[in-house]
Design a protein around this motif. Structure first.
Motif, PDB file in Angstrom:
ATOM      1  N   CYS A  21       0.814  -1.223   0.000  1.00  0.00           N
ATOM      2  CA  CYS A  21       0.000   0.000   0.000  1.00  0.00           C
ATOM      3  C   CYS A  21       0.844   1.268   0.000  1.00  0.00           C
ATOM      4  O   CYS A  21       0.439   2.284  -0.562  1.00  0.00           O
ATOM      5  N   PHE A  22       1.997   1.230   0.664  1.00  0.00           N
ATOM      6  CA  PHE A  22       2.750   2.484   0.859  1.00  0.00           C
ATOM      7  C   PHE A  22       4.150   2.459   0.250  1.00  0.00           C
ATOM      8  O   PHE A  22       4.865   3.455   0.342  1.00  0.00           O
ATOM      9  N   GLN A  23       4.550   1.342  -0.338  1.00  0.00           N
ATOM     10  CA  GLN A  23       5.875   1.205  -0.975  1.00  0.00           C
ATOM     11  C   GLN A  23       6.990   1.826  -0.116  1.00  0.00           C
ATOM     12  O   GLN A  23       7.179   1.403   1.000  1.00  0.00           O
ATOM     13  N   THR A  71      -2.941   4.790  10.453  1.00  0.00           N
ATOM     14  CA  THR A  71      -2.767   4.215   9.120  1.00  0.00           C
ATOM     15  C   THR A  71      -4.054   3.534   8.683  1.00  0.00           C
ATOM     16  O   THR A  71      -4.828   3.063   9.519  1.00  0.00           O
ATOM     17  N   ILE A  72      -4.275   3.512   7.374  1.00  0.00           N
ATOM     18  CA  ILE A  72      -5.350   2.697   6.793  1.00  0.00           C
ATOM     19  C   ILE A  72      -4.877   2.266   5.404  1.00  0.00           C
ATOM     20  O   ILE A  72      -4.330   3.072   4.655  1.00  0.00           O
ATOM     21  N   GLY A  73      -5.078   1.000   5.096  1.00  0.00           N
ATOM     22  CA  GLY A  73      -4.685   0.505   3.786  1.00  0.00           C
ATOM     23  C   GLY A  73      -5.509  -0.713   3.399  1.00  0.00           C
ATOM     24  O   GLY A  73      -5.890  -1.515   4.258  1.00  0.00           O
ATOM     25  N   VAL A  74      -5.799  -0.809   2.110  1.00  0.00           N
ATOM     26  CA  VAL A  74      -6.521  -1.962   1.558  1.00  0.00           C
ATOM     27  C   VAL A  74      -5.707  -2.449   0.355  1.00  0.00           C
ATOM     28  O   VAL A  74      -5.249  -1.627  -0.461  1.00  0.00           O
ATOM     29  N   GLU A 109      -6.006  11.742  -3.561  1.00  0.00           N
ATOM     30  CA  GLU A 109      -7.417  12.103  -3.712  1.00  0.00           C
ATOM     31  C   GLU A 109      -8.356  10.966  -3.312  1.00  0.00           C
ATOM     32  O   GLU A 109      -9.447  11.215  -2.809  1.00  0.00           O
ATOM     33  N   ASN A 110      -7.939   9.710  -3.524  1.00  0.00           N
ATOM     34  CA  ASN A 110      -8.814   8.593  -3.155  1.00  0.00           C
ATOM     35  C   ASN A 110      -9.078   8.600  -1.653  1.00  0.00           C
ATOM     36  O   ASN A 110     -10.221   8.476  -1.196  1.00  0.00           O
ATOM     37  N   ALA A 111      -7.993   8.748  -0.891  1.00  0.00           N
ATOM     38  CA  ALA A 111      -8.141   8.759   0.564  1.00  0.00           C
ATOM     39  C   ALA A 111      -8.897  10.005   1.012  1.00  0.00           C
ATOM     40  O   ALA A 111      -9.798   9.921   1.861  1.00  0.00           O
ATOM     41  N   ILE A 112      -8.574  11.161   0.420  1.00  0.00           N
ATOM     42  CA  ILE A 112      -9.238  12.401   0.841  1.00  0.00           C
ATOM     43  C   ILE A 112     -10.740  12.329   0.555  1.00  0.00           C
ATOM     44  O   ILE A 112     -11.578  12.732   1.368  1.00  0.00           O
ATOM     45  N   ARG A 113     -11.097  11.718  -0.596  1.00  0.00           N
ATOM     46  CA  ARG A 113     -12.521  11.565  -0.920  1.00  0.00           C
ATOM     47  C   ARG A 113     -13.214  10.673   0.124  1.00  0.00           C
ATOM     48  O   ARG A 113     -14.315  10.966   0.576  1.00  0.00           O
ATOM     49  N   LEU A 114     -12.529   9.596   0.483  1.00  0.00           N
ATOM     50  CA  LEU A 114     -13.086   8.699   1.522  1.00  0.00           C
ATOM     51  C   LEU A 114     -13.312   9.483   2.818  1.00  0.00           C
ATOM     52  O   LEU A 114     -14.406   9.438   3.402  1.00  0.00           O
TER      53      LEU A 114
HETATM   54  C1  LIG Z   1      -7.657   4.911   0.709  1.00  0.00           C
HETATM   55  C2  LIG Z   1      -8.040   3.414   0.723  1.00  0.00           C
HETATM   56  C3  LIG Z   1      -7.776   2.865   2.120  1.00  0.00           C
HETATM   57  C4  LIG Z   1      -9.552   3.298   0.397  1.00  0.00           C
HETATM   58  O1  LIG Z   1      -9.912   1.938   0.564  1.00  0.00           O
HETATM   59  P1  LIG Z   1     -11.166   1.308  -0.236  1.00  0.00           P
HETATM   60  O2  LIG Z   1     -11.450  -0.018   0.361  1.00  0.00           O
HETATM   61  O3  LIG Z   1     -10.911   1.371  -1.692  1.00  0.00           O
HETATM   62  O4  LIG Z   1     -12.300   2.355   0.147  1.00  0.00           O
HETATM   63  P2  LIG Z   1     -13.868   2.217  -0.157  1.00  0.00           P
HETATM   64  O5  LIG Z   1     -14.126   1.155  -1.176  1.00  0.00           O
HETATM   65  O6  LIG Z   1     -14.553   2.102   1.141  1.00  0.00           O
HETATM   66  O7  LIG Z   1     -14.159   3.624  -0.823  1.00  0.00           O
HETATM   67  C5  LIG Z   1     -14.836   4.632  -0.120  1.00  0.00           C
HETATM   68  C6  LIG Z   1     -14.888   5.913  -0.927  1.00  0.00           C
HETATM   69  O8  LIG Z   1     -13.591   6.484  -1.053  1.00  0.00           O
HETATM   70  C7  LIG Z   1     -13.483   7.131  -2.340  1.00  0.00           C
HETATM   71  N1  LIG Z   1     -12.504   6.396  -3.144  1.00  0.00           N
HETATM   72  C8  LIG Z   1     -11.711   5.377  -2.716  1.00  0.00           C
HETATM   73  N2  LIG Z   1     -10.921   4.968  -3.746  1.00  0.00           N
HETATM   74  C9  LIG Z   1     -11.214   5.748  -4.808  1.00  0.00           C
HETATM   75  C10 LIG Z   1     -10.727   5.805  -6.160  1.00  0.00           C
HETATM   76  N3  LIG Z   1      -9.791   4.962  -6.606  1.00  0.00           N
HETATM   77  N4  LIG Z   1     -11.252   6.735  -6.967  1.00  0.00           N
HETATM   78  C11 LIG Z   1     -12.199   7.581  -6.552  1.00  0.00           C
HETATM   79  N5  LIG Z   1     -12.715   7.555  -5.284  1.00  0.00           N
HETATM   80  C12 LIG Z   1     -12.221   6.668  -4.430  1.00  0.00           C
HETATM   81  C13 LIG Z   1     -14.849   7.014  -2.970  1.00  0.00           C
HETATM   82  O9  LIG Z   1     -15.592   8.126  -2.541  1.00  0.00           O
HETATM   83  C14 LIG Z   1     -15.356   5.741  -2.333  1.00  0.00           C
HETATM   84  O10 LIG Z   1     -16.756   5.620  -2.348  1.00  0.00           O
HETATM   85  P3  LIG Z   1     -17.475   4.977  -3.649  1.00  0.00           P
HETATM   86  O11 LIG Z   1     -16.748   3.703  -3.986  1.00  0.00           O
HETATM   87  O12 LIG Z   1     -18.886   4.748  -3.165  1.00  0.00           O
HETATM   88  O13 LIG Z   1     -17.352   6.015  -4.722  1.00  0.00           O
HETATM   89  C15 LIG Z   1      -7.248   2.633  -0.360  1.00  0.00           C
HETATM   90  O14 LIG Z   1      -7.379   3.294  -1.605  1.00  0.00           O
HETATM   91  C16 LIG Z   1      -5.771   2.455  -0.042  1.00  0.00           C
HETATM   92  O15 LIG Z   1      -5.374   1.526   0.663  1.00  0.00           O
HETATM   93  N6  LIG Z   1      -4.930   3.351  -0.576  1.00  0.00           N
HETATM   94  C17 LIG Z   1      -3.459   3.229  -0.379  1.00  0.00           C
HETATM   95  C18 LIG Z   1      -3.061   3.559   1.037  1.00  0.00           C
HETATM   96  C19 LIG Z   1      -3.470   4.965   1.412  1.00  0.00           C
HETATM   97  O16 LIG Z   1      -3.292   5.917   0.660  1.00  0.00           O
HETATM   98  N7  LIG Z   1      -4.011   5.094   2.626  1.00  0.00           N
HETATM   99  C20 LIG Z   1      -4.414   6.376   3.170  1.00  0.00           C
HETATM  100  C21 LIG Z   1      -3.269   7.016   3.839  1.00  0.00           C
HETATM  101  S1  LIG Z   1      -3.769   8.500   4.662  1.00  0.00           S
END
Ligand SMILES: CC(C)(COP(=O)(O)OP(=O)(O)OC[C@H]1O[C@@H](n2cnc3c(N)ncnc32)[C@H](O)[C@@H]1OP(=O)(O)O)[C@@H](O)C(=O)NCCC(=O)NCCS
Length: 147
Positions: A21-23, A71-74, A109-114
């Motif tokens: 997740c974080f390389q 931390t959070i990661g998937v 942006e993915n995390a910020i959107r979440l």
């Molecule tokens: C951020 C992260 C934990 C999100 O996990 P996830 O299981 O994909 O999250 P969810 O499926 O619950 O997504 C929730 C919402 O987040 C936003 N989102 C997450 N990934 C997105 C993407 N690739 N593009 C756009 N929106 C995204 C959307 O609003 C999404 O809701 P939606 O699917 O109904 O549109 C994951 O992308 C990750 O592990 N990223 C790498 C590690 C990281 O950056 N962690 C955060 C450090 S602060």
């Protein structure tokens, strides 16, 4: 998908998840050991077919007022299926504090959107906090029902 408390037995899988997740920003071994063993931390893993596919840790800093998501990661193959959301809401519940904060790389942006969809709002930035001189965006969520 099921969510369970994580323990030191999850060390190997968590190291793998962190690295995927974080390389280069993945935590060093000592930080991974700490997050799995220190007190005052809510640590949760998301599991599918016996495999850890997601992880979150939240640290209670100043009970009952403040906690930080550390931390959070998937894993990439399991993203956009609601696992991050499920981990975040379960962690918020477990922390039980009035305010939860977190920092995130500007541009993630993915995390910020979440986080914004969960009601987190920006309260500041830490200039050049991350490797490569990237700013940290600091977000906070209030749980008024817990005041
Ligand atoms: C951020 C992260 C934990 C999100 O996990 P996830 O299981 O994909 O999250 P969810 O499926 O619950 O997504 C929730 C919402 O987040 C936003 N989102 C997450 N990934 C997105 C993407 N690739 N593009 C756009 N929106 C995204 C959307 O609003 C999404 O809701 P939606 O699917 O109904 O549109 C994951 O992308 C990750 O592990 N990223 C790498 C590690 C990281 O950056 N962690 C955060 C450090 S602060």
């Amino acid at each position: 998908m099921e969510i369970f408390p994580a323990t030191w037995r999850d060390l190997t899988e968590l190291r793998h998840l962190e690295q995927v997740c974080f390389q280069k920003d993945a935590w060093p071994l000592l930080d991974v050991i700490a997050v799995l063993s220190f007190s005052g931390i809510v640590r949760l893993k998301a599991v599918i077919d016996g495999q850890m596919v997601g992880f979150i840790a939240g640290e209670i800093r100043n009970p009952p007022e403040l906690a930080w998501i550390a931390t959070i990661g998937v894993l990439p193959a399991f993203r956009r299926q609601g696992i991050g959301s499920a981990l975040l809401s379960t962690c918020e519940e477990g922390l039980g504090v009035e305010r939860v904060r977190l920092s995130v790389r500007q541009g993630n942006e993915n995390a910020i959107r979440l986080y914004k969809s969960f009601g987190y709002q920006q309260i500041g930035t830490w200039p050049e906090y991350y490797r490569g001189g990237i700013d940290a965006v600091v977000l906070e969520k209030h749980f008024s029902d817990r005041l």
